[in-house]
Every structure is written in structure tokens, then in C-alpha cells.
Write an enzyme that holds these catalytic residues in place. Structure first.
Site, PDB file in Angstrom:
ATOM      1  N   ASP A  27      47.648  53.269   2.573  1.00  0.00           N
ATOM      2  CA  ASP A  27      47.398  53.393   4.005  1.00  0.00           C
ATOM      3  C   ASP A  27      48.022  54.675   4.546  1.00  0.00           C
ATOM      4  OD1 ASP A  27      47.031  53.105   6.713  1.00  0.00           O
ATOM      5  OD2 ASP A  27      48.294  51.315   6.914  1.00  0.00           O
TER       6      ASP A  27
ATOM      7  N   ALA B 130      38.572  58.825   8.350  1.00  0.00           N
ATOM      8  CA  ALA B 130      37.596  58.024   9.098  1.00  0.00           C
ATOM      9  C   ALA B 130      37.856  56.566   8.754  1.00  0.00           C
ATOM     10  CB  ALA B 130      36.170  58.423   8.729  1.00  0.00           C
TER      11      ALA B 130
ATOM     12  N   TYR C 159      27.507  59.743  20.200  1.00  0.00           N
ATOM     13  CA  TYR C 159      28.561  60.421  19.449  1.00  0.00           C
ATOM     14  C   TYR C 159      29.479  61.223  20.364  1.00  0.00           C
ATOM     15  CZ  TYR C 159      31.046  62.307  15.510  1.00  0.00           C
ATOM     16  OH  TYR C 159      32.055  62.613  14.628  1.00  0.00           O
TER      17      TYR C 159
END
Length: 404
Positions: A115, A145, A243
Site C-alpha cells: 500500500d 490510480a 473527466y
């Protein structure tokens, strides 16, 4: 070692398994597609940290950094290992292949799986830079992402949302059925509600990037002239509502504001730089989840053909600018623009005309569907030229361990 014949199984653009040999060949193809540079003596390359190194533009940054700049250092990603029922994720196999290339090139890269948002990973990376790479970091490329992020300070978990801001957005999108037959549909996405914007910014904005810089600064690991770049996207007016003007766009705006703040700070402390790099369109595991992006990218390829610039060539240009091999060219917002080939008036007008005409009946003549469909499959190691998909393949590929 587990060997079996792998048949692609998918739900839309998401595949349940990945093909190790296909992923390995894909990485090798990216390596060959990256332009050569002057040789950097073994052990003399700059020390780099790439966060999000196993997929999309982060993978391209890793491969281009190896070939163009001779980087060594630490690569961070978050992938799943193979199990008795499932293969590993595609990024797991791509990482193993990238490690083989780095080893063959004589570059010392350490690949960490975990992580990137956690302080534990930041400590692990800092320890490696201190103990293995001389205590000096030259470059950091941030390409993360993720659907969610847990704040290490508060323990709060934030979840990102793909939503327009202010009102619902109706757009065309491209889907394929189980037999690969394309369909153009209209989909409607409801507007952001409650704290959707704040949650998305907390996940995909600049907070974690800045936290990495804080952490490494606190350990005294930033070298003189240290330079960092976060990878971003602006895209076409055709996709702006979902977006750039949506929740993701708010996160990108925060990322760019963070870059400006970090740039001022690094200039004062180590004579360094912080920029965002705005990349062009590509088929990635992240982009295919955004309504309209699949259709747009297929149409863009239909307009540009082979002139569509692949990520590894874009990132080769970024590394040249970061290292000084080419001038660092910034726009008025302090961003490196690697997307100019995509956003010219002529290209956008041609794509917009095809978008207007796109239906299920007409799409085959407007978009490069064969290319797009194959690109999606190649994300998972399928449809890669030169691979015998009837042959059994070993799926139990180990995570790369650093050499002594």
C-alpha cells in the site's frame, strides 16, 4: 509450479485472469519501442522512485527511465499473488518481466508490493534509499490510480467517485459483448452528491504525493536538484464533463496545485523542481472504467492510426526533460505537456465529427475497433503477438527479489 492453458474470461473490460507469457512479451515490446539513449555506466544512473510502477503510465515511466536515463532505485506497486484458483494480477507478471529487463541491463531496481498510501511503505522505501542507494534520491515519479485511500494519520478511508459535478451527464460509450461484438450506448451518470468531490480529491489529489515528499525530506534523502513529477491527464472536450470537469478533474486540479506548492518549496530547500506531466490518451486499466473514454480512444486511434503516441514514448520524452537531456518545457500552469499531439484543433475536430456519427451500425467504420479490443486484452497478457495461447504456461511466478 502450476501450469495450465489460460482462456480469457472477462466481465466487460475487466479480466479475471492474466497470462504470464503475454505480460512478459508486452513488457519486452515496450522496452524495444522505447528509443535508445546514450549508455549510462552500470551503477552510475540516478536514483529514482516510481510509485505505481506496474501498470499504465507508471509502467511506462519505469521502462523509459531504465532505457533513457539508466535509473536505479525503488519501484512500488500493489498487486495480487497467484493462488490455486486464480493467476496473479497482470501487474504482478509485468513487474517480474520488468525486473528481468533491469537485471539484464545491469540496473539495480528493487520492487516493493504493498500500500503506497501507508507510512509503513514510506518507511520501507526510505530505509532502502538510505541503506542500498547511498541516502540520496534524485527523482520521484508519482502515478497512482486507486479506488480508495486510508489516511495514515486519522485512519479514515476515502473512496473516489466517477461523477460529473453540478448535474447529470449523458454520454456515448463503447462496450463489447462476450463475443467481442461492439455496441455504442448512451449512459447517464448522476451528479456528485454529499462529499463525493472531497472524497475523490482525498484519494486522487496531491495529498499522498506531498506526504511522500514530507517523509523523504524528514529522513534527509532528497538530493540536490531533486525533481518530482506526478502524472496527470486533461483530455478532450468530448469527455470533459465526466473527466476534467468532474470529480476526477477536481482531484487533478488539486494535484496541480500541490505541484506548484511543492515546486516553490523544493526550489528553496534543494534547488529542485515539482511538476505535473499531462499525458495523452491511452488504453489502461484505469481509463477503461471511465464512461466515454473507451469510445473516445477508439475514435482517436481511427483518426491518428500509428501516429497515436504510446505511453512509453511519451514517458521517454518526460525523462529526457527531467534529466536535462532535453529542455524542460512547461505551460502557463507549470505542467509538462505530452498530450499536444492529441489536442490539436484538427485532430479534435475529426474525432468530434466521428463521435457525432457514432452508432452501433457505424462504429466499425469510424473507430479502430480491432486495435482497441486487442489493447484491452493485452492489458492482461492476451492477444499479444508471438504467444501460443494453446500451450500451458506457468502461473506461479515469484515476485522479484533484489540481487545481493
Amino acid at each position: 509450479m502450476s501450469e495450465r492453458v489460460l482462456i480469457p474470461r472477462n466481465r466487460g473490460f475487466l479480466f479475471l485472469d492474466a497470462h504470464p507469457a503475454g505480460c512478459e512479451r508486452l513488457v519486452a515490446d515496450m522496452w524495444r519501442a522505447c528509443p535508445d539513449s546514450a549508455d549510462v555506466p552500470e551503477g552510475a544512473g540516478p536514483v529514482a522512485l516510481v510509485i505505481g510502477s506496474s501498470a499504465g503510465y507508471g509502467l511506462a515511466a519505469t521502462i523509459a527511465g531504465l532505457k533513457r536515463a539508466g535509473i536505479r532505485g525503488v519501484m512500488v506497486s500493489f498487486e495480487k499473488a497467484p493462488t490455486a484458483r486464480r493467476t496473479a494480477t497482470a501487474g504482478w507478471y509485468r513487474t517480474a518481466a520488468t525486473a528481468d529487463i533491469a537485471r539484464a541491463a545491469g540496473r539495480d531496481l528493487v520492487f516493493l508490493n504493498g500500500d503506497a498510501f501507508s507510512d509503513r511503505m514510506k518507511d520501507q522505501v526510505a530505509d532502502l534509499i538510505e541503506d542500498r542507494f547511498g541516502g540520496r534520491l534524485d527523482y520521484l515519479v508519482y502515478s497512482v490510480a486507486a479506488p480508495r485511500r486510508t489516511d495514515p494519520d486519522t485512519g479514515t478511508t476515502y473512496a473516489s467517485a466517477l461523477k460529473p459535478i453540478g448535474r447529470a451527464n449523458r454520454t456515448k460509450t463503447l462496450v463489447f459483448d462476450d463475443q467481442g461484438v461492439p455496441e455504442v450506448r448512451e449512459v447517464e451518470t448522476g451528479p456528485a452528491e454529499g462529499d463525493d468531490v472531497e472524497q475523490t480529491v482525498a484519494v486522487m489529489g496531491g495529498a499522498d504525493w506531498e506526504r511522500w515528499i514530507d517523509h523523504l525530506t524528514g529522513r534527509g534523502l532528497l538530493g540536490d536538484g531533486f525533481t518530482t513529477a506526478a502524472l496527470s491527464y486533461i483530455g478532450s472536450p468530448l469527455t470533459a464533463a465526466i473527466y476534467r470537469q468532474g470529480t476526477i478533474g477536481a482531484a487533478k486540479a488539486h494535484l496541480e496545485a500541490t505541484a506548484r506548492s511543492l515546486d516553490e518549496r523544493l526550489a528553496k530547500t534543494v534547488g529542485g523542481r515539482a511538476v505535473t506531466s499531462v499525458n495523452g490518451a491511452a488504453v489502461t486499466q484505469s481509463s477503461t472504467a471511465i464512461p466515454g473514454i473507451a469510445l473516445y480512444t477508439g475514435l482517436l486511434r481511427g483518426v491518428l492510426g500509428e501516429d497515436l503516441v504510446p505511453p512509453v514514448r511519451q514517458l521517454a520524452s518526460l525523462w529526457d526533460q527531467l534529466t536535462g537531456a532535453a529542455p524542460l518545457v512547461l505551460d502557463d500552469e507549470g505542467r509538462v505537456r505530452l498530450d499536444t499531439w492529441e489536442l490539436t484543433d484538427d485532430v479534435q475536430a475529426a474525432v468530434a465529427a466521428r463521435w457525432e456519427d457514432a452508432t452501433t451500425d457505424t462504429i466499425a467504420g469510424l473507430a479502430d475497433l480491432d486495435w482497441f479490443h486487442a489493447e484491452v486484452r493485452r492489458l492482461y497478457g492476451f492477444s499479444v503477438p508471438g504467444i501460443d495461447y494453446t500451450a500451458p504456461v506457468t502461473t506461479d511466478v515469484p515476485w522479484p527479489t533484489p540481487t545481493a
